[in-house]
Design a protein around this motif. Structure first.
Motif, PDB file in Angstrom:
ATOM      1  N   ASN A  72      51.951 -13.747 -56.409  1.00  0.00           N
ATOM      2  CA  ASN A  72      52.002 -14.366 -55.086  1.00  0.00           C
ATOM      3  C   ASN A  72      53.260 -13.946 -54.340  1.00  0.00           C
ATOM      4  O   ASN A  72      53.935 -14.746 -53.700  1.00  0.00           O
ATOM      5  N   ALA A  73      53.605 -12.669 -54.481  1.00  0.00           N
ATOM      6  CA  ALA A  73      54.785 -12.103 -53.824  1.00  0.00           C
ATOM      7  C   ALA A  73      54.317 -11.157 -52.726  1.00  0.00           C
ATOM      8  O   ALA A  73      53.160 -10.757 -52.699  1.00  0.00           O
ATOM      9  N   TYR A  74      55.227 -10.825 -51.839  1.00  0.00           N
ATOM     10  CA  TYR A  74      54.870  -9.869 -50.790  1.00  0.00           C
ATOM     11  C   TYR A  74      56.052  -8.977 -50.468  1.00  0.00           C
ATOM     12  O   TYR A  74      57.209  -9.325 -50.729  1.00  0.00           O
ATOM     13  N   LEU A  75      55.737  -7.818 -49.924  1.00  0.00           N
ATOM     14  CA  LEU A  75      56.759  -6.838 -49.572  1.00  0.00           C
ATOM     15  C   LEU A  75      57.557  -7.353 -48.393  1.00  0.00           C
ATOM     16  O   LEU A  75      57.001  -7.796 -47.385  1.00  0.00           O
ATOM     17  N   LYS A  76      58.873  -7.323 -48.520  1.00  0.00           N
ATOM     18  CA  LYS A  76      59.735  -7.791 -47.434  1.00  0.00           C
ATOM     19  C   LYS A  76      59.776  -6.708 -46.353  1.00  0.00           C
ATOM     20  O   LYS A  76      59.971  -5.549 -46.634  1.00  0.00           O
ATOM     21  N   THR A  77      59.590  -7.147 -45.139  1.00  0.00           N
ATOM     22  CA  THR A  77      59.735  -6.246 -43.999  1.00  0.00           C
ATOM     23  C   THR A  77      60.929  -6.664 -43.183  1.00  0.00           C
ATOM     24  O   THR A  77      61.362  -7.819 -43.255  1.00  0.00           O
ATOM     25  N   LYS A  78      61.453  -5.766 -42.421  1.00  0.00           N
ATOM     26  CA  LYS A  78      62.678  -6.041 -41.650  1.00  0.00           C
ATOM     27  C   LYS A  78      62.480  -7.073 -40.601  1.00  0.00           C
ATOM     28  O   LYS A  78      61.568  -7.482 -40.123  1.00  0.00           O
TER      29      LYS A  78
END
Length: 78
Positions: A72-78
């Motif tokens: 339940n993780a997601y890629l961090k975007t700026k």
């Protein structure tokens, strides 16, 4: 890759999952941790040939999907 993960995520399990996705993933290292963001260095390497961007992108997308689904993780975007 920088992932935003739930607070109680076991980083060892996350690293093992990423490594298990492809034999081309040679190493996974946690290089930074800040609040709920964990940044990993992933090394892609084939002993048989030089990898191209398309091959690496395919594996990277698999990593993103499996980490999202399993943790339940997601890629961090700026």
């Amino acid at each position: 890759l920088a992932f935003v993960v739930p607070e109680k995520t076991r980083i060892g399990e996350l690293i093992q999952l990423i490594k298990s996705i492809s034999s081309i993933i040679q190493s996974v290292e946690l290089i930074d941790s800040h609040q709920q963001t964990r940044t990993f260095r992933i090394t892609y390497q084939s002993l048989k040939k030089t990898l191209n961007d398309k091959e690496v992108k395919k594996i990277r997308n698999q990593v993103l999907k499996k980490v999202e689904k399993s943790f339940n993780a997601y890629l961090k975007t700026k």
